[in-house]
Design a protein around this motif. Structure first.
Motif, short mmCIF file in Angstrom:
data_model
loop_
_atom_site.label_atom_id
_atom_site.label_comp_id
_atom_site.label_asym_id
_atom_site.label_seq_id
_atom_site.Cartn_x
_atom_site.Cartn_y
_atom_site.Cartn_z
N CYS A 168 33.11 37.61 38.61
CA CYS A 168 33.26 37.23 40.01
C CYS A 168 32.39 38.17 40.73
CB CYS A 168 34.74 37.25 40.44
SG CYS A 168 34.80 36.90 42.19
N PRO A 169 31.11 37.60 41.42
CA PRO A 169 30.34 38.54 42.15
C PRO A 169 30.96 38.86 43.55
CG PRO A 169 29.64 36.22 42.29
CD PRO A 169 30.93 36.22 41.25
N LEU A 170 32.00 38.43 43.89
CA LEU A 170 32.47 38.77 45.28
C LEU A 170 33.80 39.86 44.86
CD1 LEU A 170 32.84 35.39 46.70
CD2 LEU A 170 31.06 37.05 46.93
N LYS A 171 33.79 40.41 43.60
CA LYS A 171 34.97 41.41 43.55
C LYS A 171 35.03 42.41 44.60
CE LYS A 171 35.21 42.14 39.26
NZ LYS A 171 34.88 42.81 37.65
N ASP A 172 33.88 43.19 44.81
CA ASP A 172 34.10 44.15 45.60
C ASP A 172 34.25 43.75 47.03
OD1 ASP A 172 33.57 45.98 43.75
OD2 ASP A 172 31.32 45.92 43.95
N MET A 173 33.89 42.70 47.59
CA MET A 173 34.10 42.23 48.82
C MET A 173 35.59 42.08 49.05
SD MET A 173 32.81 38.83 50.90
CE MET A 173 33.92 37.90 50.25
N ILE A 174 36.40 41.34 47.81
CA ILE A 174 37.72 41.06 47.96
C ILE A 174 38.70 42.45 47.90
CG2 ILE A 174 39.69 39.89 46.64
CD1 ILE A 174 37.66 37.86 45.69
N ARG A 175 38.12 43.04 46.98
CA ARG A 175 38.74 44.74 47.21
C ARG A 175 38.76 45.26 48.42
NH1 ARG A 175 36.34 46.80 43.34
NH2 ARG A 175 37.73 47.35 41.53
N ASN A 176 37.83 45.14 48.99
CA ASN A 176 37.55 45.90 50.31
C ASN A 176 38.35 45.09 51.51
OD1 ASN A 176 35.74 47.81 49.37
ND2 ASN A 176 33.90 46.98 49.94
N ALA A 177 38.51 43.91 51.52
CA ALA A 177 39.11 43.01 52.30
C ALA A 177 40.55 43.51 52.23
CB ALA A 177 38.90 41.54 52.22
N CYS A 178 41.08 43.65 50.87
CA CYS A 178 42.52 44.06 50.70
C CYS A 178 42.80 45.22 51.47
CB CYS A 178 42.82 43.85 49.38
SG CYS A 178 42.70 42.24 48.61
N ILE A 179 41.96 46.25 51.18
CA ILE A 179 42.28 47.76 51.81
C ILE A 179 42.26 47.46 53.38
CG2 ILE A 179 41.33 49.92 51.75
CD1 ILE A 179 40.11 49.45 49.11
N THR A 180 41.34 46.80 53.89
CA THR A 180 41.20 46.78 55.27
C THR A 180 42.53 45.92 55.79
OG1 THR A 180 38.80 46.60 55.40
CG2 THR A 180 39.83 45.69 57.11
N ALA A 181 43.15 45.05 55.18
CA ALA A 181 44.20 44.16 55.58
C ALA A 181 45.51 45.20 55.60
CB ALA A 181 44.49 43.30 54.69
N ILE A 182 45.49 45.99 54.62
CA ILE A 182 46.68 46.78 54.49
C ILE A 182 46.73 48.04 55.56
CG2 ILE A 182 47.82 48.78 53.19
CD1 ILE A 182 48.29 45.94 52.14
N HIS A 183 45.51 48.46 55.96
CA HIS A 183 45.21 49.52 56.87
C HIS A 183 45.56 49.00 58.32
CE1 HIS A 183 42.51 52.40 54.23
NE2 HIS A 183 43.89 52.58 54.03
N LEU A 184 45.14 47.61 58.71
CA LEU A 184 45.11 47.14 59.99
C LEU A 184 46.68 46.38 60.15
CD1 LEU A 184 41.89 45.05 60.17
CD2 LEU A 184 42.41 47.19 61.49
N MET A 185 47.24 46.03 59.13
CA MET A 185 48.48 45.56 59.36
C MET A 185 49.75 46.06 58.95
SD MET A 185 47.12 41.36 58.53
CE MET A 185 48.43 40.72 59.48
#
Length: 365
Positions: free
Chosen positions: A50-67
């Motif tokens: 999956c070429p979007l692996k890093d983007m998905i990982r970063n989105a998960c971390i951001t979601a935890i920090h924000l919510m």
């Protein structure tokens, strides 16, 4: 105190870009562990390439920090379970999740090179991969993988004698070139060649595979029809070069697979020999065969464009020396094949999620 429910609620806002749904709905979040401010979980992707692996990982971390919590220490493990939507009873190739054909309308466009390095790039991402050389009249795998003169062994599977593929560079290999003397020409009529292909499918013990990549002969003929009548093909990758004469034949290949009679989804088109780059001038590009012809054809046919592969000496040398460029040291060319494979894996995952399973073709003449 951070709870599992809070984590799942946050991750339900992270969308898998290709599948168009959130990670929680897709059941891609596993093994949530919480210890104070430490949050750890696993995201199960649909392909290790999956070429979007890093983007998905970063989105998960951001979601935890924000919510959930700004102080949370988030660890995201990324793994993969290659998806498949085979629903044919799997009587043939029962443990193969995806059957991918690599085809071209004409010879000389580097189809075998693309197939070999696609298989190796998928395997480098962690997938289990096999490569079947179905080009009965001009097998290339024995030379490209440095296994000339080697012969596959036999094994007994449920009382039936089966051919065991060779293994090289982490993938399984089978070719007619491994069964006959390379000095002997294959002078077979269509039915004999078709029978050999069926044997490669039914009498070879491929085992568990995420992807079986099949290097097809050039053109649109008996071998292609035999394949789609024998197994449900997940999709086709079309190889072309940029010039008009190759594009015209590539278009015929696309029309054959996508036509109503066969109806095999097109995974995408890759443009080989896109430009020449001399080793001493790695930033220079010379468009010997024209520019962006494959990209324009993909746009016109409304199919995914999987990437551009340069024309460089190391690709030819690797194929001739039995060490394809994916196992060599040319970082630039290797990256081109990794991007091609990543885009192909991504397109396969979307195909499996959104399109009905391919059926074995029944052609009435």
């Amino acid at each position: 105190m951070i709870t599992k429910e809070q984590v799942l609620q946050a991750l339900s806002n992270v969308e898998e870009p290709d599948l168009g749904k959130d990670l929680v709905t897709l059941n891609m979040v596993k093994d949530i562990e919480i210890d104070g401010n430490n949050v750890k979980f696993t995201v199960v992707l649909t392909t290790p390439a999956c070429p979007l692996k890093d983007m998905i990982r970063n989105a998960c971390i951001t979601a935890i920090h924000l919510m959930v919590s700004k102080e949370a220490q988030v660890t995201v493990n990324m793994t993969a379970n290659v998806n498949s939507n085979r629903k044919d009873g799997r009587s043939t190739l029962p443990n193969v999740k995806n059957i991918i054909v690599v085809a071209s309308g004409k010879g000389g466009v580097g189809k075998s090179t693309a197939a070999a390095n696609l298989a190796l790039a998928l395997a480098e991402g962690g997938a289990s991969v096999g490569l079947m050389d179905a080009d009965i009249y001009g097998p290339s795998v024995p030379i490209m993988f440095g296994v000339r003169g080697e012969r596959p062994m036999m094994t007994n599977v449920d009382g039936k004698g089966m051919i065991v593929p060779l293994e090289k560079y982490g993938i399984k290999l089978m070719s007619i070139g491994l069964l006959i003397d390379e000095k002997q020409a294959v002078v077979w009529r269509g039915p004999m060649a078709s029978s050999a292909l069926r044997q490669f499918i039914t009498d070879v013990y491929w085992g568990d595979l995420d992807y079986l990549v099949i290097d097809m002969p050039p053109g649109t003929g008996d071998i292609h029809l035999t394949l789609v009548q024998t197994v449900p093909v997940t999709g086709a990758v079309i190889v072309t070069t940029p010039q008009d004469v190759a594009l015209a034949d590539a278009k015929k290949g696309i029309m054959m697979f996508a036509g109503q009679q066969i109806n095999v989804p097109i995974i995408g088109l890759v443009e080989n020999m896109s430009y020449f780059t001399p080793a001493e001038l790695p930033n220079n590009k010379y468009y010997i065969f024209g520019k962006d012809g494959g990209k324009r054809l993909a746009e016109d046919m409304e199919i995914p464009f999987l990437g551009q592969i340069p024309l460089v000496q190391s690709i030819r040398e690797g194929g001739d020396d039995g060490a394809p460029v994916m196992v060599g040291n040319d970082a630039i060319t290797k990256q081109a094949f990794l991007e091609f494979a990543g885009n192909a894996a991504r397109s396969i995952a979307m195909r499996n999620a959104n399109i009905e399973p391919t059926r074995i073709v029944e052609i009435v003449v």
